[in-house]
Scaffold this motif. Structure first.
Motif, PDB file in Angstrom:
ATOM      1  N   GLY A  65       0.810  -1.207   0.000  1.00 59.79           N
ATOM      2  CA  GLY A  65       0.000   0.000   0.000  1.00 59.79           C
ATOM      3  C   GLY A  65       0.849   1.265   0.000  1.00 59.79           C
ATOM      4  N   ILE A  66       1.898   1.269   0.812  1.00 63.35           N
ATOM      5  CA  ILE A  66       2.810   2.416   0.825  1.00 63.35           C
ATOM      6  C   ILE A  66       3.500   2.545  -0.529  1.00 63.35           C
ATOM      7  CG2 ILE A  66       4.963   3.298   1.816  1.00 63.35           C
ATOM      8  CD1 ILE A  66       4.003   2.193   4.521  1.00 63.35           C
ATOM      9  N   ASP A  67       3.916   1.425  -1.110  1.00 62.30           N
ATOM     10  CA  ASP A  67       4.524   1.465  -2.447  1.00 62.30           C
ATOM     11  C   ASP A  67       3.578   2.108  -3.458  1.00 62.30           C
ATOM     12  OD1 ASP A  67       6.814   0.253  -1.544  1.00 62.30           O
ATOM     13  OD2 ASP A  67       6.508  -1.642  -2.622  1.00 62.30           O
ATOM     14  N   ALA A  68       2.291   1.750  -3.396  1.00 59.84           N
ATOM     15  CA  ALA A  68       1.324   2.280  -4.360  1.00 59.84           C
ATOM     16  C   ALA A  68       1.227   3.795  -4.276  1.00 59.84           C
ATOM     17  CB  ALA A  68      -0.046   1.644  -4.127  1.00 59.84           C
ATOM     18  N   ARG A  69       1.182   4.340  -3.072  1.00 63.41           N
ATOM     19  CA  ARG A  69       1.073   5.796  -2.926  1.00 63.41           C
ATOM     20  C   ARG A  69       2.410   6.486  -3.209  1.00 63.41           C
ATOM     21  NH1 ARG A  69      -3.055   7.263  -4.566  1.00 63.41           N
ATOM     22  NH2 ARG A  69      -2.637   9.328  -3.706  1.00 63.41           N
ATOM     23  N   LEU A  70       3.528   5.795  -2.971  1.00 61.50           N
ATOM     24  CA  LEU A  70       4.824   6.342  -3.350  1.00 61.50           C
ATOM     25  C   LEU A  70       4.918   6.427  -4.873  1.00 61.50           C
ATOM     26  CD1 LEU A  70       7.688   7.318  -2.789  1.00 61.50           C
ATOM     27  CD2 LEU A  70       8.383   4.928  -2.511  1.00 61.50           C
ATOM     28  N   ASP A  71       4.449   5.394  -5.558  1.00 64.17           N
ATOM     29  CA  ASP A  71       4.435   5.425  -7.023  1.00 64.17           C
ATOM     30  C   ASP A  71       3.617   6.618  -7.527  1.00 64.17           C
ATOM     31  OD1 ASP A  71       5.956   3.120  -7.186  1.00 64.17           O
ATOM     32  OD2 ASP A  71       4.247   1.782  -7.439  1.00 64.17           O
ATOM     33  N   HIS A  72       2.479   6.854  -6.882  1.00 68.56           N
ATOM     34  CA  HIS A  72       1.624   7.978  -7.293  1.00 68.56           C
ATOM     35  C   HIS A  72       2.348   9.310  -7.099  1.00 68.56           C
ATOM     36  CE1 HIS A  72      -1.580  11.017  -6.908  1.00 68.56           C
ATOM     37  NE2 HIS A  72      -2.262  10.262  -7.727  1.00 68.56           N
TER      38      HIS A  72
END
Length: 296
Positions: A65-72
């Motif tokens: 989940g943190i990776d997903a928002r970091l990607d964003h």
């Protein structure tokens, strides 16, 4: 004691955990980690039988989940600098360095013994490039060479900044957590766009006998008391805006790409991803396109 003996046993265990799940590099798996991860696996199986859900699913859901928002933040907001506090033996910094190369500056931080150990492990094949650093930082220091402010002094305000804490805030008592959040908000305020990402466990969502037993066992396993700081999404927004953030969002991993499958497992739905911003991000500046590129 040697510096490795001063590193938390849970840091070794989670270091191998990420390697075992294909989220890290073998260099960050240590003999201590392989041994302790076996105990961790037995522990998480016990929590499942007691109705607390899978701790492995929880950790994977929060990480993805943190990776997903970091990607964003990188791809949509145009942010190209990341500081991860209490990074431990996580492989995220290495993965993002390999993915983005010199376009992204990634600084991993931890207390001195952990930072030194991680740098030693990562530099087995040679020194790290300038855009990937491992540095000692105390998340509660407001001044001095080991403060977050000192790290920020070395970065470019126009490139924006993401600050990450994963698996840290629940170890801090309430006053210390507020201090850390206020320092993070203050630091992000210095940048064109600033995003804070963290795992969070809402008390109202995790209030049950099974979760109480789960929390007691987990506190015993990590050898320290754990704190649930936030009661609800609304409480999270009020508390963090009161500490200096402009916008606060609490994400369910079920709504984040890459985290959905983990969140669908029992235990994986216990965690949320907290995202707090210093202000509404500006559109990233467009890079000048060369004549050769336009002709293609």
């Amino acid at each position: 004691m040697s510096r490795s003996e001063r590193v938390s046993p849970t840091a070794y265990a989670t270091g191998h955990f990420w390697v075992r799940h294909g989220l890290s590099d073998a260099r960050l798996s240590t003999p201590q980690g392989r041994l302790l991860d076996g105990g961790f696996s037995a522990f998480t199986q016990l929590t499942q039988r007691l109705g607390g859900g899978s701790l492995e699913a929880l950790m994977l859901a929060r990480h993805a989940g943190i990776d997903a928002r970091l990607d964003h933040a990188i791809e949509t907001d145009g942010i190209s600098q990341v500081v991860e506090l209490a990074a431990g033996l996580s492989g995220r910094g290495l993965r993002y360095r390999q993915r983005h190369g010199e376009r992204l500056t990634y600084i991993e931080t931890d207390l001195p013994h952990m930072a030194t150990l991680k740098a030693d492990l990562l530099e087995q094949d040679g020194p790290l490039p300038a855009h990937h650093q491992v540095r000692p930082v105390d998340a509660l220091a407001d001044t001095g060479p080991r403060s977050l402010a000192a790290i920020a002094d070395t970065l470019d305000p126009e490139r924006g900044l993401v600050i990450i804490t994963e698996g840290l805030m629940n170890y801090l008592p309430p006053a210390a957590a507020d201090r850390a959040w206020a320092l993070i908000a203050q630091t992000l305020g210095r940048f064109r766009a600033g995003v804070y990402l963290s795992d969070v466990y809402l008390l109202g969502h995790n209030r049950s006998l099974a979760m109480a037993a789960f929390g007691l066992m987990l506190s015993s396993f990590v050898r320290g008391r754990l704190h649930l700081h936030l009661h609800s999404t609304e409480h999270a927004k009020n508390r963090l805006t009161g500490l200096g953030f402009a916008e606060v969002t609490v994400w369910s991993p079920r709504d984040l790409p890459g985290a959905e499958a983990h969140a669908a497992r029992a235990g994986g739905d216990r965690v949320r991803v907290l995202e707090a911003r210093n202000a509404r991000p500006q559109a990233p500046r467009k890079r000048a396109t060369s004549r050769r590129t336009r002709a293609r």
